[in-house]
Each structure stands twice: as C-alpha cells, then as structure tokens.
Write an enzyme that holds these catalytic residues in place. Structure first.
Site, PDB file in Angstrom:
ATOM      1  CE1 TYR A 145     -17.671 -14.312  12.944  1.00 22.03           C
ATOM      2  CE2 TYR A 145     -18.874 -13.438  11.067  1.00 22.03           C
ATOM      3  CZ  TYR A 145     -17.675 -13.719  11.703  1.00 22.03           C
ATOM      4  OH  TYR A 145     -16.503 -13.397  11.093  1.00 22.03           O
ATOM      5  CB  CYS A 195      20.750 -22.240  -6.342  1.00 19.43           C
ATOM      6  SG  CYS A 195      19.225 -21.976  -7.266  1.00 19.43           S
ATOM      7  CB  SER A 237      -8.951 -19.132  10.749  1.00 17.51           C
ATOM      8  OG  SER A 237      -7.909 -20.006  11.093  1.00 17.51           O
ATOM      9  CD  GLU A 294     -23.602 -18.690  13.412  1.00 19.02           C
ATOM     10  OE1 GLU A 294     -22.782 -18.004  12.772  1.00 19.02           O
ATOM     11  OE2 GLU A 294     -23.752 -18.627  14.619  1.00 19.02           O
ATOM     12  CG  ASP A 343      -1.867  -1.147   1.241  1.00 19.64           C
ATOM     13  OD1 ASP A 343      -1.950  -1.830   0.197  1.00 19.64           O
ATOM     14  OD2 ASP A 343      -2.514  -1.376   2.273  1.00 19.64           O
ATOM     15  CB  CYS A 370      22.031 -22.216 -10.204  1.00 19.73           C
ATOM     16  SG  CYS A 370      21.655 -23.836  -9.517  1.00 19.73           S
ATOM     17  CE  LYS A 402     -14.480 -22.138   3.470  1.00 22.47           C
ATOM     18  NZ  LYS A 402     -13.300 -22.096   2.721  1.00 22.47           N
ATOM     19  CE  LYS A 408     -20.097 -19.678  14.786  1.00 23.31           C
ATOM     20  NZ  LYS A 408     -20.429 -18.265  14.891  1.00 23.31           N
ATOM     21  CG  ASP A 462     -15.033 -15.290   1.180  1.00 21.79           C
ATOM     22  OD1 ASP A 462     -14.333 -15.088   2.189  1.00 21.79           O
ATOM     23  OD2 ASP A 462     -14.575 -15.552   0.061  1.00 21.79           O
ATOM     24  CE  LYS A 465     -15.877 -19.573   6.519  1.00 20.94           C
ATOM     25  NZ  LYS A 465     -15.357 -18.613   5.573  1.00 20.94           N
ATOM     26  CB  CYS A 492      17.995 -26.672  -7.305  1.00 21.59           C
ATOM     27  SG  CYS A 492      19.565 -25.824  -7.425  1.00 21.59           S
ATOM     28  CB  CYS A 537      18.553 -25.713 -10.927  1.00 22.61           C
ATOM     29  SG  CYS A 537      17.999 -24.117 -10.318  1.00 22.61           S
TER      30      CYS A 537
HETATM   31  S1  IVH Z   1     -17.189 -17.890  13.801  1.00 25.24           S
HETATM   32  C1  IVH Z   1     -12.988 -18.741  16.243  1.00 25.24           C
HETATM   33  N1  IVH Z   1     -19.163 -17.620  12.152  1.00 25.24           N
HETATM   34  O1  IVH Z   1     -14.863 -17.205   8.498  1.00 25.24           O
HETATM   35  C2  IVH Z   1     -13.545 -18.294  14.933  1.00 25.24           C
HETATM   36  N2  IVH Z   1     -16.989 -17.052  11.356  1.00 25.24           N
HETATM   37  O2  IVH Z   1     -12.854 -19.149   7.963  1.00 25.24           O
HETATM   38  C3  IVH Z   1     -14.952 -17.840  15.075  1.00 25.24           C
HETATM   39  N3  IVH Z   1     -16.951 -16.246   9.047  1.00 25.24           N
HETATM   40  O3  IVH Z   1     -12.397 -15.583  10.399  1.00 25.24           O
HETATM   41  C4  IVH Z   1     -15.514 -17.461  13.764  1.00 25.24           C
HETATM   42  N4  IVH Z   1     -19.115 -16.395   8.681  1.00 25.24           N
HETATM   43  O4  IVH Z   1     -14.230 -14.151   9.265  1.00 25.24           O
HETATM   44  C5  IVH Z   1     -17.844 -17.496  12.314  1.00 25.24           C
HETATM   45  N5  IVH Z   1     -21.037 -17.436  10.828  1.00 25.24           N
HETATM   46  C6  IVH Z   1     -19.722 -17.290  10.973  1.00 25.24           C
HETATM   47  C7  IVH Z   1     -18.894 -16.814   9.950  1.00 25.24           C
HETATM   48  C8  IVH Z   1     -17.516 -16.723  10.179  1.00 25.24           C
HETATM   49  C9  IVH Z   1     -17.949 -16.053   8.171  1.00 25.24           C
HETATM   50  C10 IVH Z   1     -15.533 -16.002   8.752  1.00 25.24           C
HETATM   51  C11 IVH Z   1     -14.733 -15.325   9.834  1.00 25.24           C
HETATM   52  C12 IVH Z   1     -13.592 -16.265  10.137  1.00 25.24           C
HETATM   53  C13 IVH Z   1     -13.531 -17.078   8.892  1.00 25.24           C
HETATM   54  C14 IVH Z   1     -12.905 -18.428   9.130  1.00 25.24           C
END
Ligand code: IVH
Length: 724
Positions: free
Chosen positions: A242, A448, A96, A130, A47, A427, A330, A306, A134, A132, A442, A424
C-alpha cells in the site's frame, strides 16, 4: 547468548530431583510467557530470556529424557521467536498514521488539508480510501527487480531483517514482473493472515496441543518472526502493498497510479478502494465497508484515507511521526462485560498514583483482558467504579483497555464506594493533589522505592538506554541490594561484580527453596544433593550490554532522564536543536530566566510549548537532577549528537522569518517545508535571524530586517534557495 553447549554443561551436575523441580518451575514460567505472548499480545520476558529458558529445559531433558512430558513447552514449535535477526536501519523512516474516530474528525482532516494547501472553495482534493488491516508492516527492497531485503517496522527507524522468511510468503514475489521497475524500489505493505486460514491453523494447533494464537495479527507476526524460515513457509501468511519507501526513480503521479504499477509488478493490493473528492465521499466509503466487514476474508480495524496526488502529499509533508496527507478512520472499539476483582494502585516514576482494575479475564476483540486503567481518582468517582462491580470495558487498537460504564443493576448489595488512598502504598509518604491537578502524587521523592525503580526502569527502557538483560527483576534485585540507586550506578555495576554475582546466586537459591517448599507441600521429599558450581554467563552478558550503551544518541539520553512531558519525540527535537549534551545543559540553565534568548529559543522549537518548556527548565533547576547527569558523565556516559537531517540544504541550521502574504504556499506549509530542511522558523526578527522571506505587504518585520542588516529574500528567491 547462552548456547546449547553452555546449557548442557550447566546441567551436568543436577540431580534427578533437582532437575524435576526445575523443569516444573521453568515450564510454568514458559507457559506464563507463552500466554502473555500469544493470548495477551503483551510479552512479559524478552525473546532472549525465553530462549535461555527453552535451552535450559532442553538441556535438562537431554540429560533426563524421562522428564519430558507431552505438554512440555519445548514441544511447541510456535514458541516465542528467538533473538538473532539482524537489525536494519530504514533509509526512509516507517511512520505511523494519525487516527480519526468520528465523522467530525474526518471533516477536520479534510479541512486541515484544504487550509494547509490554501485551496479555494471550489477546488477539490482527490482522495483514495483503502481498508486498514491490523497486521504488521513490512518493507521489501527490490534491486533491479530482485527482492534483496525484507524488514519489519521495528521502532520506525530500525527494524529486523526477515528476508529469508519473506521469501517463503507466496504473495511476495522474489522477482518483480515486467521490466519497467526502477533500479531500487522499496515496497511497503502489510503482512497479515486471513480469518479462515487463521481459524484452521489454530484448530490444528489445538489438536496438536500447541498454544493458540489470540488473533490473526499475533499469528502473522509470530509466523514472520521465526528464526527457522521453514516454519514461516508452513503458515498461511499473506501480504499486500500500500505504500513505498526509498526509490531511485519516480513511481507515478498519484497514489492510484503507483498502486496500479505495483499490481503490474505482481504485488497484491488491499481492496476494495474508492477514489472520492470530499469528506462525505470518505465517510460513505467507511459506512459501506463497515457493512461489508463480515464478508471480507480478513479482519480490518478501519479505513485509511490518503491524498491521491503525490505532489500534494509532498507539499503536505509530515507532522511529528505521521503524514498530514493521510489518516486512519478507526471502527468503534469492541466491548465486553466482566467484574472488577480488586483495585490496585501503581506508583509511577514521577510519583503519580494510578489506579488499575484487576478484572476477571475476558476476551475483547480477540485478546484476553485482565487489567484496565482507571486513570485517576476523579474518574473512579465520576463512574462510581467499585470492587465487585460488573463493568463494560472496551479496547481499541493498542490502547490500554478502559472501563466504559458500570452495570448498576448487577451491583452487589454490600458494595461500598472506593476510597482512594492518601498515602503512597509503597513508601507510606503522604500522597497529595496539587491545585488544578487530577493526579495524586507520592511526596516521597527519592526515598520512595517505587519512584526510584520506575525511574531506573524508564532509564533502561527500549526508547531510552535500551539495556538488554536489565529487566524488571534485575532492577529490583540490584536496587534492593543497594547496588543501584540512581542511573549512574548502572554504569558502575562492573566495579561491584562480586556483589552482583552474590545477589544473583542469592536469588537463585531463594527460587530453589521456593520450589522445594512447593514440593514439600505436595508431599514429596526432596533429596539432599550436591550443588553445581554457579555459572554467571547472564551476569557477563548484562555487564557487556551496559558497557555497550555508554555512547547512546543524545535523544535517548534526554528521554532517559525522565523529565515530565518529555517523550521520545521531544527528546529527539531537543537533541536535534541543541546538538551536544553540554550545549543543551548550558542553554537550559540560561532558559531558567524567562527574559533570556535561551528561553525564547526553547519555545520557538516547533512541538515545544510553555508546559513542556517549563517542565524542562524546572528539571534543570533541581540540584539533584544536575547531580544525576554529572554522575552519568563521571561514569563515562557520553551521549552522541544525532546525525543532522539533510545537512546538504543551504538553509539547514539557519533561522528564517516569513512575513507578508506568500503566493505559492500557505504560511504553515512554508514553515513545515523550511523545518523539514533543517531550518528554524522564528516569529520575530532579531540579530540571530539569517533570512527574512518577505511576501506582499510586509510591514514591521521587513523594516526590522533592514535595520538589523538581515538578508531579505523574495518568495521566488527563497524557493530558488531551497530548490523547490
Ligand atoms: S499507509 C506513513 N495504508 O497502519 C504511513 N498503512 O496505523 C503510511 N496500515 O504502520 C502507511 N493498512 O502498518 C497505510 N492501507 C494502509 C494500511 C496501513 C494498514 C498500517 C501500517 C501503519 C499503521 C498505522
């Protein structure tokens, strides 16, 4: 950072012809950066660098207004965001989620939880499912009901302060409704954009000649990370809640109850959700929502499951960087067809030769893809991928696009199988495959250039020393100029400041010659002009950035060494386990002998198995690797120990052995719990053991503990000690 005044002063001596040539080159570079940022979600410059380019273009245009064109990148409001957000450390890390890709993965997830909690066959676990989205996660801190901080996730430990921008998002209340909120509560959720709003916004941008965002996620991210909050205010950015981080009071007993609480405080929730009791219920929700996907106002990339009860979530805890109590299921990856234009070989820092397919650009899941990894030579042979082939590629989430299969019916008649090189490409050394290995490497080692520069690149990368301004171009320049051969040389660059400047000037001149040549080719004659005196703000900034990184955390230092199999997580584990660099080195040298306590101790670290442990001790067994570390120390690099986690627990730093059958918890749960408090859990009793926790029917370990005089605790005494 370059300021507007600096930029203006620096262009004062430019002739019109020079200015014209430079504007063309800078605009091309900015357009390229824009495309990478907006279309490919893969920035090619930082940036800060982008900002410097923009300032330079603006300064030139201020001097020669006639050079401004309608498509000038400076006319774009939504250009890549500037640096300048304050960094904020998350009180509770933002982790995550693990992924599930099949029904079987979901059943495994549920079984794992049941086993961990030691549940009977007839007991059920309640789950919430729930959608998800993105987008990008955001943490909102409310103090006495007032929004005081909004932070992005960043690397999970440290994010950026985007409070001013978050205040512009309609879904985010500046004040929580009602009055029953704790003094402090950090509400976490996702910043996103609805599909229709995204399309409308892009249509407007197109009409105005602005670069388009590739997908709603990029658009949401680009809109939140704006230095000027007024821009965020104009964008259709949304939020839903969430989960949560820091909180001064209990928020509820279940996930469902906390969600209801959030709603009462005026926060939007991600919907629809379902409460179910087993894997079948989760999968049924997944299938149902997949059917509804086209009708939802936003793009979703899966479903999150969850465990509903928060006491069970606490017991389950975390493994590595993700909770055991949640998983993301997913949706299948999106696919597209395109052709392989060529196959190139990249050489990594460990010498691995990785084939990459250069593809005719194609849009997959909203992102333009022009490269795909081919993994290794076996993979190419197995799929018989050839130059000229039409291939099916797929992209799932942030995963690098992959070639799924070849459309044989489209294969050109003159195609030939791809022959993997045994030399390689950088090199020229032999590239060999060791017995049982899939990777060809390599053998050039230190001679190298690819390996050396990749190692340096890794060393300065974000998870390692994180040296701002030391990008790929500079590494190449200083490496080829003979200034940096190994990491320690980076910290000695200051001693060669004149040479650094000389190389930088040389590069500028070469770039300028290239521009002149391009102009000459286009039939224009460049006028000879007076040269401006060179300015070296970038060099000064770089040297200052290097200087500021001599005391990085030991975890970054270890990761930066680039040992095989040692990623950021392992770096952190090692830093936590060994404390200081000297202690770490000492123990790794001892651990080279497999019969030592040091070796056993290395293996006893949860998350480190034989393969990793061997890679580490092999690394320390090499004289030249030790020399790299010694040289770093001599150059004044002094990595700092990490702050201990939960030092206040009486079991932090202690070694514990569990034996016999426990009543209130399963063995993995006991182990995870102890480790989360900073204790080490060992499998056998020795003089170094601090506690043996003995359940029913303890046998030989209890006996050994008594013989060695180790403190023996009952399960109840242990729970009391850790205040469970
Ligand atoms: S719960 C301890 N709930 O997915 C982590 N995350 O792949 C608790 N995300 O970083 C996260 N929808 O940004 C949770 N219903 C949902 C979500 C969610 C999207 C995202 C979130 C997380 C990422 C992980």
């Amino acid at each position: 950072m370059t300021t507007r005044e600096d930029a203006a002063a620096a262009v004062a001596a430019l002739s019109f012809a020079e200015a014209e040539a430079e504007i063309a080159a800078l605009s091309a570079r900015m357009r390229e950066a824009d495309t990478a940022y907006y279309q490919q979600d893969a920035p090619i410059i930082s940036d800060a660098d982008f900002d410097s380019l923009r300032l330079r273009v603006e300064a030139i245009i201020a001097r020669f207004p006639e050079l401004e064109r309608d498509d000038s990148p400076t006319k774009k409001v939504g250009a890549a965001p500037s640096q300048g957000f304050r960094k904020v450390r998350h009180a509770v890390p933002m982790l995550s989620l693990g992924n599930a890709f099949s029904a079987e993965d979901v059943t495994d997830f549920v079984d794992r939880i049941r086993r961990f909690l030691g549940l009977n066959a007839d007991a059920t676990v309640a789950f919430v499912a729930e959608p998800k989205i993105d987008g990008l996660s955001c943490a909102l801190t409310y103090e006495k009901g007032e929004l005081t901080l909004a932070a992005t996730r960043g690397d999970g430990e440290e994010g950026e302060d985007v409070t001013a921008n978050a205040r512009q998002v309609g879904d985010i209340p500046n004040k929580l409704q009602g009055s029953d909120w704790p003094d402090i509560v950090e509400i976490r959720g996702e910043i996103y954009m609805e599909r229709a709003a995204f399309a409308a916004m892009n249509a407007k941008r197109e009409a105005a000649g602005l670069p388009l965002f590739a997908n709603p996620r990029n658009a949401a991210a680009g809109s939140l990370r704006q230095l000027d909050a007024r821009i965020t205010a104009e964008r259709p950015v949304r939020f839903f809640a969430y989960t949560w981080g820091r909180h001064s009071e209990k928020l509820g007993d279940t996930q469902t109850a906390v969600r209801q609480q959030f709603a009462k405080w005026g926060l939007p929730l991600n919907q629809p959700t379902a409460n179910v009791g087993d894997a079948e219920g989760l999968i049924a929700f997944y299938n149902a929502i997949q059917g509804k996907r086209p009708d939802l106002p936003f793009d979703i990339d899966g479903v999150v499951y969850k465990v509903d009860r928060l006491d069970l979530q606490d017991r389950l805890g975390f493994v590595s960087r993700a909770p055991r109590w949640a998983i993301a299921h997913k949706f299948p990856a999106e696919q597209a067809r395109t052709t392989v234009e060529k196959i190139e070989i990249q050489v990594g820092r460990t010498g691995a030769l990785t084939p990459v397919a250069r593809l005719t650009p194609v849009t997959v899941g909203g992102v333009v893809v022009s490269n795909a990894t081919l993994h290794n030579e076996d993979e190419i042979r197995r799929k018989d991928i050839r130059v000229g082939d039409t291939v099916v590629i797929q992209r799932a989430g942030d995963v690098i696009p992959q070639v799924v299969s070849v459309a044989l019916e489209k294969r050109p008649a003159d195609s030939a199988p791809y022959v993997f090189p045994d030399k390689c490409p950088i090199c020229g050394s032999n590239a060999v495959r060791d017995e049982g290995e899939v990777v060809r490497r390599c053998t050039g080692g230190l001679i190298c250039a690819a390996q050396a520069t990749e190692r340096l690149r890794h060393f300065v990368s974000r998870g390692a020393f994180d040296i701002e301004g030391m990008g790929d171009e500079n590494i190449k320049l200083f490496y080829e100029g003979g200034l940096i051969k190994s990491p320690a040389d980076i910290f000695r660059l200051k001693e060669h400041e004149d040479e650094v400047k000389r190389l930088v000037v040389q590069r500028r001149e070469q770039q300028s010659v290239a521009r002149q040549a391009a102009k000459a080719e286009a039939g224009k004659v460049a006028k000879a002009t007076k040269k401006a005196p060179p300015e070296f703000k970038d060099v000064a900034n770089l040297l200052a950035a290097i200087d500021s990184r001599r005391n990085v955390g030991l975890d970054r230092f270890i990761y930066g060494l680039g040992m095989r199999h040692v990623g950021e997580t392992t770096g952190r584990l090692l830093a936590r386990s060994y404390g200081t660099l000297d202690h770490f080195i000492e123990e790794m040298e001892k651990a080279a002998h497999r019969e030592t306590h040091a070796w056993a101790e290395l293996l006893s670290i949860d998350g480190i198995g034989t393969v990793v442990a061997e890679a580490i001790t092999d690394f320390f067994g090499e004289e030249h690797n030790r020399a790299v570390i010694d040289a770093l120390k001599a150059a004044g690099v002094d990595p700092q120990p990490l702050e201990r986690q939960e030092t206040d627990s009486p079991v932090a730093g202690k070694t514990v052995v569990f034996t016999g059958s426990l009543e209130t918890m399963t063995r993995p749960e006991a182990k995870a719990r102890a480790e989360s408090l900073g204790a080490k859990v060992a499998g056998s009793v020795s003089k170094k053991t601090d506690f043996v926790v003995a359940g029913e029917d303890s046998g030989s370990k209890l006996k050994a503990a008594r013989e060695l005089g180790v403190t023996v605790l009952t399960e109840a005494e242990w729970l009391e000690l850790i205040q469970a």
